[in-house]
Design a protein around this motif. Sequence first.
Motif, PDB file in Angstrom:
ATOM      1  N   ALA A  36       2.901  -2.769   1.409  1.00  0.00           N
ATOM      2  CA  ALA A  36       1.447  -2.753   1.249  1.00  0.00           C
ATOM      3  C   ALA A  36       1.022  -3.055  -0.184  1.00  0.00           C
ATOM      4  O   ALA A  36      -0.117  -3.444  -0.427  1.00  0.00           O
ATOM      5  CB  ALA A  36       0.884  -1.402   1.686  1.00  0.00           C
ATOM      6  N   ASN A  37       1.926  -2.911  -1.158  1.00  0.00           N
ATOM      7  CA  ASN A  37       1.605  -3.186  -2.559  1.00  0.00           C
ATOM      8  C   ASN A  37       1.805  -4.653  -2.929  1.00  0.00           C
ATOM      9  O   ASN A  37       1.668  -5.017  -4.096  1.00  0.00           O
ATOM     10  CB  ASN A  37       2.446  -2.303  -3.479  1.00  0.00           C
ATOM     11  N   GLY A  38       2.165  -5.487  -1.961  1.00  0.00           N
ATOM     12  CA  GLY A  38       2.303  -6.919  -2.207  1.00  0.00           C
ATOM     13  C   GLY A  38       3.680  -7.350  -2.675  1.00  0.00           C
ATOM     14  O   GLY A  38       3.867  -8.510  -3.046  1.00  0.00           O
ATOM     15  N   HIS A  39       4.661  -6.464  -2.673  1.00  0.00           N
ATOM     16  CA  HIS A  39       6.014  -6.833  -3.081  1.00  0.00           C
ATOM     17  C   HIS A  39       6.743  -7.490  -1.916  1.00  0.00           C
ATOM     18  O   HIS A  39       6.591  -7.077  -0.769  1.00  0.00           O
ATOM     19  CB  HIS A  39       6.805  -5.598  -3.531  1.00  0.00           C
ATOM     20  N   TRP A  55      11.878  -1.545   6.169  1.00  0.00           N
ATOM     21  CA  TRP A  55      12.843  -1.460   5.083  1.00  0.00           C
ATOM     22  C   TRP A  55      12.120  -0.841   3.898  1.00  0.00           C
ATOM     23  O   TRP A  55      10.952  -1.145   3.668  1.00  0.00           O
ATOM     24  CB  TRP A  55      13.340  -2.865   4.729  1.00  0.00           C
ATOM     25  N   ASP A  56      12.776   0.017   3.145  1.00  0.00           N
ATOM     26  CA  ASP A  56      12.142   0.609   1.959  1.00  0.00           C
ATOM     27  C   ASP A  56      12.076  -0.429   0.850  1.00  0.00           C
ATOM     28  O   ASP A  56      13.080  -1.063   0.515  1.00  0.00           O
ATOM     29  CB  ASP A  56      12.929   1.821   1.467  1.00  0.00           C
ATOM     30  N   CYS A  57      10.884  -0.592   0.276  1.00  0.00           N
ATOM     31  CA  CYS A  57      10.698  -1.540  -0.819  1.00  0.00           C
ATOM     32  C   CYS A  57      11.483  -1.039  -2.035  1.00  0.00           C
ATOM     33  O   CYS A  57      11.296   0.098  -2.456  1.00  0.00           O
ATOM     34  CB  CYS A  57       9.212  -1.673  -1.160  1.00  0.00           C
ATOM     35  N   PRO A  58      12.366  -1.868  -2.621  1.00  0.00           N
ATOM     36  CA  PRO A  58      13.136  -1.405  -3.774  1.00  0.00           C
ATOM     37  C   PRO A  58      12.294  -1.241  -5.040  1.00  0.00           C
ATOM     38  O   PRO A  58      12.707  -0.574  -5.973  1.00  0.00           O
ATOM     39  CB  PRO A  58      14.197  -2.489  -3.962  1.00  0.00           C
ATOM     40  N   ARG A  59      11.098  -1.810  -5.079  1.00  0.00           N
ATOM     41  CA  ARG A  59      10.273  -1.701  -6.285  1.00  0.00           C
ATOM     42  C   ARG A  59       9.379  -0.470  -6.287  1.00  0.00           C
ATOM     43  O   ARG A  59       9.216   0.173  -7.316  1.00  0.00           O
ATOM     44  CB  ARG A  59       9.416  -2.956  -6.431  1.00  0.00           C
ATOM     45  N   SER A  62       7.715   2.139  -0.934  1.00  0.00           N
ATOM     46  CA  SER A  62       6.872   2.135   0.266  1.00  0.00           C
ATOM     47  C   SER A  62       7.598   1.436   1.412  1.00  0.00           C
ATOM     48  O   SER A  62       8.479   0.608   1.175  1.00  0.00           O
ATOM     49  CB  SER A  62       5.559   1.393  -0.014  1.00  0.00           C
ATOM     50  N   PRO A  63       7.221   1.737   2.646  1.00  0.00           N
ATOM     51  CA  PRO A  63       7.840   1.007   3.762  1.00  0.00           C
ATOM     52  C   PRO A  63       7.395  -0.450   3.753  1.00  0.00           C
ATOM     53  O   PRO A  63       6.249  -0.760   3.422  1.00  0.00           O
ATOM     54  CB  PRO A  63       7.335   1.746   5.002  1.00  0.00           C
ATOM     55  N   ALA A  64       8.316  -1.337   4.095  1.00  0.00           N
ATOM     56  CA  ALA A  64       8.027  -2.776   4.127  1.00  0.00           C
ATOM     57  C   ALA A  64       8.372  -3.310   5.504  1.00  0.00           C
ATOM     58  O   ALA A  64       9.352  -2.887   6.120  1.00  0.00           O
ATOM     59  CB  ALA A  64       8.826  -3.499   3.055  1.00  0.00           C
ATOM     60  N   GLY A  65       7.544  -4.228   6.006  1.00  0.00           N
ATOM     61  CA  GLY A  65       7.770  -4.854   7.305  1.00  0.00           C
ATOM     62  C   GLY A  65       7.921  -6.348   7.150  1.00  0.00           C
ATOM     63  O   GLY A  65       7.773  -6.907   6.061  1.00  0.00           O
ATOM     64  N   ARG A  66       8.178  -7.030   8.266  1.00  0.00           N
ATOM     65  CA  ARG A  66       8.414  -8.480   8.201  1.00  0.00           C
ATOM     66  C   ARG A  66       7.142  -9.308   8.311  1.00  0.00           C
ATOM     67  O   ARG A  66       7.183 -10.504   8.094  1.00  0.00           O
ATOM     68  CB  ARG A  66       9.401  -8.872   9.286  1.00  0.00           C
ATOM     69  N   ASP A  67       6.025  -8.691   8.637  1.00  0.00           N
ATOM     70  CA  ASP A  67       4.762  -9.429   8.770  1.00  0.00           C
ATOM     71  C   ASP A  67       4.012  -9.392   7.430  1.00  0.00           C
ATOM     72  O   ASP A  67       3.556  -8.340   6.995  1.00  0.00           O
ATOM     73  CB  ASP A  67       3.916  -8.803   9.876  1.00  0.00           C
TER      74      ASP A  67
END
Length: 115
Positions: A36-39, A55-59, A62-67
């Motif tokens: 959601a933070n644009g990473h 997937w957890d954003c390494p930066r 936050s949770p990250a999705g493929r969309d």
Amino acid sequence: MAAGNPIRGSRVGAGRMGESDRGESAPRQRFEFYCANGHATALAFAMDAEIPDLWDCPRCGSPAGRDRAAPPPATKVEPYKSHLAYVKERRSDEDGEALLAEALARIEDKRTPRS
């Protein structure tokens, strides 16, 4: 002495590093995950691996999705709670008053001299 030993700075067993020496790598597929933070995070998975939805954003963590257009919402960060805050969640004011009265009665019993 610059033209001295040709293997200076090398170690025993060091040789060429190429695909022919290490073998063939497994076939892979690449996916991008967006938070959601644009990473954006690019990850490679084996062709037969199960691809996770999140997937957890390494930066930012936050949770990250493929969309890319609709990333998963950021998790709500709960503020630090004290022990008293947790106790207040479990007990009502009436329970607290009853426990306090019981504890004060025990203290008063200990203070009174027995004859």
